[in-house]
Design an enzyme around this catalytic site. Structure first.
Site, PDB file in Angstrom:
ATOM      1  N   ARG A  52       0.890  -1.271   0.157  1.00 46.83           N
ATOM      2  CA  ARG A  52      -0.025  -0.033  -0.140  1.00 46.83           C
ATOM      3  C   ARG A  52       0.857   1.344  -0.041  1.00 46.83           C
ATOM      4  O   ARG A  52       0.616   2.100  -0.707  1.00 46.83           O
ATOM      5  CB  ARG A  52      -1.004  -0.046   1.259  1.00 46.83           C
ATOM      6  N   LYS A 147      -3.034   6.976   1.173  1.00 44.32           N
ATOM      7  CA  LYS A 147      -2.755   7.169   2.551  1.00 44.32           C
ATOM      8  C   LYS A 147      -1.533   8.540   3.020  1.00 44.32           C
ATOM      9  O   LYS A 147      -0.475   8.044   3.134  1.00 44.32           O
ATOM     10  CB  LYS A 147      -1.995   5.803   3.382  1.00 44.32           C
ATOM     11  N   GLU A 179     -16.073   4.877   5.793  1.00 42.70           N
ATOM     12  CA  GLU A 179     -15.278   4.292   6.837  1.00 42.70           C
ATOM     13  C   GLU A 179     -14.890   4.837   8.200  1.00 42.70           C
ATOM     14  O   GLU A 179     -15.620   5.851   8.405  1.00 42.70           O
ATOM     15  CB  GLU A 179     -13.855   4.118   6.336  1.00 42.70           C
TER      16      GLU A 179
END
Length: 283
Positions: A52, A147, A179
């Site tokens: 990620r 992120k 989320e």
């Protein structure tokens, strides 16, 4: 002497660590980060976290010259130097340093920093008893799949939730839950399906979420990737959230309404046990 941290190629005492005034992560939030759980000195789901990280860097066209093996060596160095048994190891990569300008030079040297935080990750009160979460409108930018360090929206939402007596907050946009402010939201339907959002630009692809999905597939548990409404969440049989720093945490109240009977449910308990077993944590 405090922790040993990693700054731009060197392990140094945290008291001596410095970043530049013109670092674009500091000035613009032009940086990405990852947090990997450490249990009994061992990193959990780190392959997912580093994948990620690479994706986030690619989306922002930040070209870090270090290989994945180099980054793993930094993580291992931090864990070893700080004798970290349980907690997290944090990495952050900024685009680099340049005089303040929205336009950045074509060739920049990315800056990597890292540190550890000792934390109790297993057997917590929240995991045992569950938590209450607030619901708030999602205040964040569009590209939540990257992120980045731009976390002010999450900070404001969490702080407001705490002020209202909640342990955490789930964010809502266009009538559905996106989320948690620092977690992935899940619910369990009354017929045993586990619902969570599919990957998109609206949410961050959770590493713990992905690891749990693999376990569900392996053990024949039904997981469905789709959005759900706050009403569905309140009326669900169970709810829980996942993250690297909280693992699988039951959610027993959403807003002013108890979920199920107000206690962690059997599916959540099963998933907690499966995840800890996969992580090699003794029962």
């Amino acid at each position: 002497m405090g922790r040993i941290v990693y700054v731009h190629g060197q392990f140094v005492p945290e008291e001596e660590a410095r970043i530049g005034l013109f670092d674009r992560g500091f000035l613009f939030g032009d940086a990405v980060y990852e947090v990997t759980a450490v249990i009994a000195g061992r990193m959990i789901d780190n392959d997912l976290h580093l994948a990620r990280l690479e994706r986030s860097l690619g989306e922002l066209d930040i070209r870090l010259s270090l290989s994945r093996a180099d980054i793993e060596a930094v993580q291992a160095g931090l864990i070893g130097r700080n004798a970290l048994s349980d907690g997290v190891v944090y990495l952050q990569v900024s685009r680099g340093e340049a005089d303040r300008d929205f336009f950045y030079p074509g060739a920049m040297e990315p800056k990597l920093i890292g540190f550890t935080q000792a934390k109790t990750l297993t057997g917590t009160k929240a995991q045992a008893e569950g938590i209450a979460v607030d619901l708030q409108p999602d205040p964040r930018w569009h590209r939540r799949d990257i992120k980045t360090t731009m976390l002010l929206g999450q900070v404001m939402a969490k702080q407001a939730a705490r002020g209202r007596g909640f342990a955490d907050v789930w964010l809502v946009e266009d009538g559905v839950v996106t989320e948690g402010a620092s977690s992935t939201a899940h619910i369990v339907t009354h017929d045993g399906r586990i619902l969570t959002r599919a990957a998109s630009e609206a949410t961050l692809p959770g590493c713990t979420q992905r690891a749990l999905a693999r376990l569900c597939e392996r053990h024949g548990l039904r997981i469905e990737e789709r959005a759900f409404t706050p009403k569905e969440a309140r009326e669900a049989a169970e709810a829980f959230q996942t993250s690297a720093s909280s693992l699988v945490t039951p959610v027993v109240r959403i807003g002013d309404q108890a979920v199920g009977d107000g206690r962690p449910g059997p599916m959540t308990r099963k998933l907690q046990a499966l995840y800890l077993e996969a992580a090699g944590v003794p029962a």
